[in-house]
Design a protein around this motif. Structure first.
Motif, PDB file in Angstrom:
ATOM      1  N   LEU A  70      17.893  -1.169 -26.670  1.00  0.00           N
ATOM      2  CA  LEU A  70      18.008  -1.741 -28.009  1.00  0.00           C
ATOM      3  C   LEU A  70      17.352  -3.114 -28.085  1.00  0.00           C
ATOM      4  N   ILE A  71      17.636  -3.950 -27.104  1.00  0.00           N
ATOM      5  CA  ILE A  71      17.053  -5.298 -27.102  1.00  0.00           C
ATOM      6  C   ILE A  71      15.541  -5.225 -26.946  1.00  0.00           C
ATOM      7  N   ALA A  72      15.058  -4.325 -26.063  1.00  0.00           N
ATOM      8  CA  ALA A  72      13.619  -4.193 -25.849  1.00  0.00           C
ATOM      9  C   ALA A  72      12.927  -3.690 -27.112  1.00  0.00           C
ATOM     10  N   ALA A  73      13.555  -2.782 -27.831  1.00  0.00           N
ATOM     11  CA  ALA A  73      12.958  -2.268 -29.066  1.00  0.00           C
ATOM     12  C   ALA A  73      12.956  -3.332 -30.156  1.00  0.00           C
ATOM     13  N   MET A  74      14.049  -4.113 -30.262  1.00  0.00           N
ATOM     14  CA  MET A  74      14.124  -5.151 -31.287  1.00  0.00           C
ATOM     15  C   MET A  74      13.163  -6.299 -30.988  1.00  0.00           C
ATOM     16  N   ALA A  75      12.966  -6.608 -29.699  1.00  0.00           N
ATOM     17  CA  ALA A  75      12.070  -7.701 -29.325  1.00  0.00           C
ATOM     18  C   ALA A  75      10.620  -7.236 -29.225  1.00  0.00           C
ATOM     19  N   ASN A  76      10.384  -5.932 -29.424  1.00  0.00           N
ATOM     20  CA  ASN A  76       9.043  -5.362 -29.393  1.00  0.00           C
ATOM     21  C   ASN A  76       8.372  -5.566 -28.037  1.00  0.00           C
ATOM     22  N   TRP A  77       9.181  -5.410 -26.943  1.00  0.00           N
ATOM     23  CA  TRP A  77       8.655  -5.528 -25.588  1.00  0.00           C
ATOM     24  C   TRP A  77       7.903  -4.258 -25.234  1.00  0.00           C
ATOM     25  N   GLN A  78       6.909  -4.389 -24.383  1.00  0.00           N
ATOM     26  CA  GLN A  78       6.211  -3.225 -23.850  1.00  0.00           C
ATOM     27  C   GLN A  78       7.063  -2.657 -22.720  1.00  0.00           C
ATOM     28  N   MET A  79       7.549  -1.427 -22.883  1.00  0.00           N
ATOM     29  CA  MET A  79       8.437  -0.837 -21.876  1.00  0.00           C
ATOM     30  C   MET A  79       7.641   0.067 -20.948  1.00  0.00           C
ATOM     31  N   GLU A  80       7.799  -0.174 -19.670  1.00  0.00           N
ATOM     32  CA  GLU A  80       7.173   0.673 -18.654  1.00  0.00           C
ATOM     33  C   GLU A  80       7.961   1.973 -18.545  1.00  0.00           C
ATOM     34  N   GLY A  81       7.329   2.977 -18.025  1.00  0.00           N
ATOM     35  CA  GLY A  81       7.984   4.275 -17.871  1.00  0.00           C
ATOM     36  C   GLY A  81       9.182   4.224 -16.939  1.00  0.00           C
ATOM     37  N   TRP A  82       9.062   3.457 -15.839  1.00  0.00           N
ATOM     38  CA  TRP A  82      10.174   3.380 -14.892  1.00  0.00           C
ATOM     39  C   TRP A  82      11.367   2.644 -15.494  1.00  0.00           C
ATOM     40  N   ALA A  83      11.140   1.632 -16.335  1.00  0.00           N
ATOM     41  CA  ALA A  83      12.244   0.889 -16.962  1.00  0.00           C
ATOM     42  C   ALA A  83      12.962   1.772 -17.973  1.00  0.00           C
ATOM     43  N   LEU A  84      12.206   2.543 -18.717  1.00  0.00           N
ATOM     44  CA  LEU A  84      12.801   3.468 -19.675  1.00  0.00           C
ATOM     45  C   LEU A  84      13.635   4.520 -18.954  1.00  0.00           C
ATOM     46  N   PHE A  85      13.063   5.086 -17.867  1.00  0.00           N
ATOM     47  CA  PHE A  85      13.790   6.083 -17.087  1.00  0.00           C
ATOM     48  C   PHE A  85      15.055   5.481 -16.483  1.00  0.00           C
ATOM     49  N   THR A  86      14.981   4.268 -15.958  1.00  0.00           N
ATOM     50  CA  THR A  86      16.133   3.623 -15.334  1.00  0.00           C
ATOM     51  C   THR A  86      17.242   3.372 -16.353  1.00  0.00           C
ATOM     52  N   ALA A  87      16.894   2.947 -17.549  1.00  0.00           N
ATOM     53  CA  ALA A  87      17.907   2.686 -18.583  1.00  0.00           C
ATOM     54  C   ALA A  87      18.610   3.974 -18.999  1.00  0.00           C
ATOM     55  N   VAL A  88      17.837   5.040 -19.199  1.00  0.00           N
ATOM     56  CA  VAL A  88      18.445   6.319 -19.593  1.00  0.00           C
ATOM     57  C   VAL A  88      19.271   6.875 -18.448  1.00  0.00           C
ATOM     58  N   ALA A  89      18.766   6.793 -17.216  1.00  0.00           N
ATOM     59  CA  ALA A  89      19.496   7.292 -16.052  1.00  0.00           C
ATOM     60  C   ALA A  89      20.783   6.493 -15.833  1.00  0.00           C
ATOM     61  N   ALA A  90      20.750   5.188 -16.086  1.00  0.00           N
ATOM     62  CA  ALA A  90      21.957   4.367 -15.942  1.00  0.00           C
ATOM     63  C   ALA A  90      23.012   4.802 -16.952  1.00  0.00           C
ATOM     64  N   PHE A  91      22.604   5.056 -18.175  1.00  0.00           N
ATOM     65  CA  PHE A  91      23.553   5.511 -19.201  1.00  0.00           C
ATOM     66  C   PHE A  91      24.187   6.842 -18.802  1.00  0.00           C
ATOM     67  N   ILE A  92      23.350   7.799 -18.428  1.00  0.00           N
ATOM     68  CA  ILE A  92      23.872   9.121 -18.066  1.00  0.00           C
ATOM     69  C   ILE A  92      24.706   9.027 -16.793  1.00  0.00           C
ATOM     70  N   GLY A  93      24.245   8.286 -15.807  1.00  0.00           N
ATOM     71  CA  GLY A  93      25.000   8.124 -14.561  1.00  0.00           C
ATOM     72  C   GLY A  93      26.338   7.437 -14.770  1.00  0.00           C
ATOM     73  N   GLY A  94      26.369   6.405 -15.601  1.00  0.00           N
ATOM     74  CA  GLY A  94      27.640   5.729 -15.882  1.00  0.00           C
ATOM     75  C   GLY A  94      28.625   6.638 -16.581  1.00  0.00           C
ATOM     76  N   PHE A  95      28.138   7.431 -17.536  1.00  0.00           N
ATOM     77  CA  PHE A  95      29.003   8.376 -18.238  1.00  0.00           C
ATOM     78  C   PHE A  95      29.561   9.420 -17.274  1.00  0.00           C
ATOM     79  N   VAL A  96      28.696  10.000 -16.448  1.00  0.00           N
ATOM     80  CA  VAL A  96      29.145  11.022 -15.500  1.00  0.00           C
ATOM     81  C   VAL A  96      30.130  10.422 -14.494  1.00  0.00           C
ATOM     82  N   ALA A  97      29.856   9.237 -14.009  1.00  0.00           N
ATOM     83  CA  ALA A  97      30.761   8.601 -13.050  1.00  0.00           C
ATOM     84  C   ALA A  97      32.140   8.365 -13.656  1.00  0.00           C
ATOM     85  N   LEU A  98      32.195   7.920 -14.897  1.00  0.00           N
ATOM     86  CA  LEU A  98      33.499   7.688 -15.530  1.00  0.00           C
ATOM     87  C   LEU A  98      34.248   8.993 -15.760  1.00  0.00           C
TER      88      LEU A  98
END
Length: 154
Positions: free
Chosen positions: A106-134
């Motif tokens: 959200l912050i990267a999209a609002m700040a119009n940052w250029q997102m690398e593929g690995w950063a995008l993958f890491t953010a999505v994987a962190a969300f899914i991993g945190g949900f599964v872990a909980l």
């Protein structure tokens, strides 16, 4: 007449009078005296203060009056809630991952940052991993102290 025919006749009368208006409007009916509640004004006794001790007592009495609402009844003060349970490190990391991944996106999209593929993958994987872990750590069994019987507790 049989009891069945009496019931049939009563039923016919009810059906026939379905669209009839009431004989007396509810506004015309008198209010029953048993429903009247006497209005009692709130009486407060004020005593003149003779010395300093009386002034202190009067001030304390004023503080007690602050706890009363306009009807003269006390306010409800709920008890202090119990403290939150202590979380272990894996649970804390799962919560950070669950909220941190989408927050970064959200912050990267609002700040119009250029997102690398690995950063995008890491953010999505962190969300899914945190949900599964909980969900996995949540458990679905009864509490450990429930004993052998899961019946009602009286």
């Amino acid at each position: 007449m049989t009891p069945q025919s009496d019931e049939d006749e009563v039923w016919r009368q009810i059906v026939a009078s379905f669209n009839d208006t009431a004989e007396r409007d509810s506004a015309d009916q008198p209010w029953p005296d048993s429903e009247n509640v006497p209005v009692e004004p709130v009486h407060r006794v004020v005593k003149p203060a003779a010395d300093e001790d009386a002034d202190v007592e009067a001030e304390q009495g004023d503080e007690d009056d602050d706890d009363l609402d306009e009807d003269g009844e006390g306010r409800f003060e709920p008890p202090v809630p119990p403290p939150l349970p202590k979380l272990d490190l894996p649970t804390k990391l799962a919560w950070v991952a669950l909220f941190g991944g989408p927050a970064y996106l959200l912050i990267a999209a609002m700040a119009n940052w250029q997102m690398e593929g690995w950063a995008l993958f890491t953010a999505v994987a962190a969300f899914i991993g945190g949900f599964v872990a909980l969900v996995v750590r949540m458990g679905d069994g009864p509490p450990n102290d429930s004993g052998w019987d899961d019946g009602a507790v009286l």
